[in-house]
Scaffold this active site. Sequence first.
Site, PDB file in Angstrom:
ATOM      1  N   LYS A  40      51.689 179.299  25.629  1.00 28.53           N
ATOM      2  CA  LYS A  40      50.542 179.982  26.250  1.00 28.53           C
ATOM      3  C   LYS A  40      50.454 179.631  27.732  1.00 28.53           C
ATOM      4  O   LYS A  40      51.072 178.657  28.177  1.00 28.53           O
ATOM      5  CB  LYS A  40      49.254 179.575  25.519  1.00 28.53           C
ATOM      6  CG  LYS A  40      48.908 178.095  25.608  1.00 28.53           C
ATOM      7  CD  LYS A  40      47.736 177.745  24.679  1.00 28.53           C
ATOM      8  CE  LYS A  40      47.399 176.278  24.752  1.00 28.53           C
ATOM      9  NZ  LYS A  40      46.434 175.874  23.706  1.00 28.53           N
ATOM     10  N   TYR A 263      41.144 171.705  59.223  1.00 25.92           N
ATOM     11  CA  TYR A 263      39.772 172.232  59.207  1.00 25.92           C
ATOM     12  C   TYR A 263      38.766 171.089  59.124  1.00 25.92           C
ATOM     13  O   TYR A 263      38.972 170.139  58.372  1.00 25.92           O
ATOM     14  CB  TYR A 263      39.565 173.139  57.992  1.00 25.92           C
ATOM     15  CG  TYR A 263      40.215 174.494  58.111  1.00 25.92           C
ATOM     16  CD1 TYR A 263      39.792 175.410  59.077  1.00 25.92           C
ATOM     17  CD2 TYR A 263      41.241 174.866  57.247  1.00 25.92           C
ATOM     18  CE1 TYR A 263      40.388 176.663  59.166  1.00 25.92           C
ATOM     19  CE2 TYR A 263      41.838 176.116  57.331  1.00 25.92           C
ATOM     20  CZ  TYR A 263      41.405 177.011  58.298  1.00 25.92           C
ATOM     21  OH  TYR A 263      41.983 178.238  58.388  1.00 25.92           O
TER      22      TYR A 263
HETATM   23  C1  LIG Z   1      46.857 174.746  23.058  1.00 25.03           C
HETATM   24  C2  LIG Z   1      46.840 174.580  21.606  1.00 25.03           C
HETATM   25  C3  LIG Z   1      47.818 173.798  20.972  1.00 25.03           C
HETATM   26  C4  LIG Z   1      48.809 172.951  21.728  1.00 25.03           C
HETATM   27  O1  LIG Z   1      48.150 171.842  22.270  1.00 25.03           O
HETATM   28  P1  LIG Z   1      48.942 170.629  22.931  1.00 25.03           P
HETATM   29  O2  LIG Z   1      47.912 169.597  23.136  1.00 25.03           O
HETATM   30  O3  LIG Z   1      49.504 171.141  24.210  1.00 25.03           O
HETATM   31  O4  LIG Z   1      50.000 170.270  21.960  1.00 25.03           O
HETATM   32  C5  LIG Z   1      47.836 173.777  19.587  1.00 25.03           C
HETATM   33  N1  LIG Z   1      46.925 174.478  18.881  1.00 25.03           N
HETATM   34  C6  LIG Z   1      45.959 175.220  19.450  1.00 25.03           C
HETATM   35  C7  LIG Z   1      44.982 175.944  18.606  1.00 25.03           C
HETATM   36  C8  LIG Z   1      45.869 175.284  20.835  1.00 25.03           C
HETATM   37  O5  LIG Z   1      44.898 176.006  21.413  1.00 25.03           O
END
Ligand SMILES: *Cc1c(COP(=O)(O)O)cnc(C)c1O
Length: 367
Positions: A40, A263
């Site tokens: 993701k 700045y």
């Molecule tokens: C993002 C996510 C993961 C992965 O999490 P990590 O801490 O990066 O391993 C697993 N399950 C769900 C539902 C998530 O939203």
Amino acid sequence: MKSSPHRHTSAQVDLEAIKNNVQKFKQHIGSKPELWAVVKANAYGHGAVPVARAVKDLVAGFCVSNLDEAIELRQALLTQPILILSGIVPETIGIAANLNLTVTAPSLAWLKLVVQESIDFSRLKIHIAVDSGMGRIGVCDAQEANEMIALADQYGIEFEGIFTHFATADEADDQKFKAQQEKFAQIIEEISRRPRYVHSTNTAAALWHTEQVQDIERLGVSMYGLNPSGKVLNLPFEIEAALSLVSELTHVKKVTKGATLGYGATYEAEQETWIGTVSIGYADGWTREMQGFHVLVDGKFCEIVGRVSMDQMMIKLDQEYPLGTTVTLIGENQGKLITATDVAEWRKTINYEVLCLISDRVERVYL
Ligand SMILES: *Cc1c(COP(=O)(O)O)cnc(C)c1O
């Protein structure tokens, strides 16, 4: 935002490191559970398609956060199962079914909206989300899950999985973790039938609660070589950070005592000082909070001086360096190291956020 490949600044991604990390997790969790790679948010900033292509033969599936991220993988001809981890817009369910995607069903209310769509449901697979204590999405009891299973059956939707998500798997105190674990186990006991996949573990849970890994391990941040707890808990095995953020000196000058920089003129030279300019700023995700932190030049830590502006910032050098000298913002430089976790600590945030904020303007280069 468009990527700027002609610039001095890039994020270098080591795909071999990612593959090695995945292999190590496979060994750690054993052969029974399937490993699904969480790609993701553009694979936590590493580039979803290149990362997914690199690991596709090592993993059984992918997890993404929304429909568009799943579409991106399908357009890249990745045919593995893809689970969308949040409830998608009900009216878009036909797209998910056509692309053979697996969707999270966060509630009965959501599923009731979905079945109003006139599509062929026989291609649709759902994983029911259980809220065992995270408080984000999911059902809180078996009764709601059972009503969803019945509704799915009525419309020919495949009830393929059920899962939960832990809120504190990366913490030393496991009281909350245990309460979630028990609640999830109880709901699994009470549902009308066990689906193909029961799953609950993210990276942290797989690392420090390996016994909890059931049918799928959802592997996220450590695939990219980062410790989900930052520096709180030790890793049971070594992993390699996959991303380095590098730039070059674009301008070098000696300023006189009393000269101010940037700045707001927040920095004033106390003496004659060599100053370098680096082509990175907050539009690249290198936020204004980075003022006062450091980068690496020629194996030496150099302070970021003056405010970070949108596209450039200044650093204090120990001597004159030629234009084009490498500046390392995250990664190794002549034996010295700055990690994404170091940057996160400086910003009082987590390494996940540091990587996700590196904007699309920074070109990703694959090693
Ligand atoms: C993002 C996510 C993961 C992965 O999490 P990590 O801490 O990066 O391993 C697993 N399950 C769900 C539902 C998530 O939203």
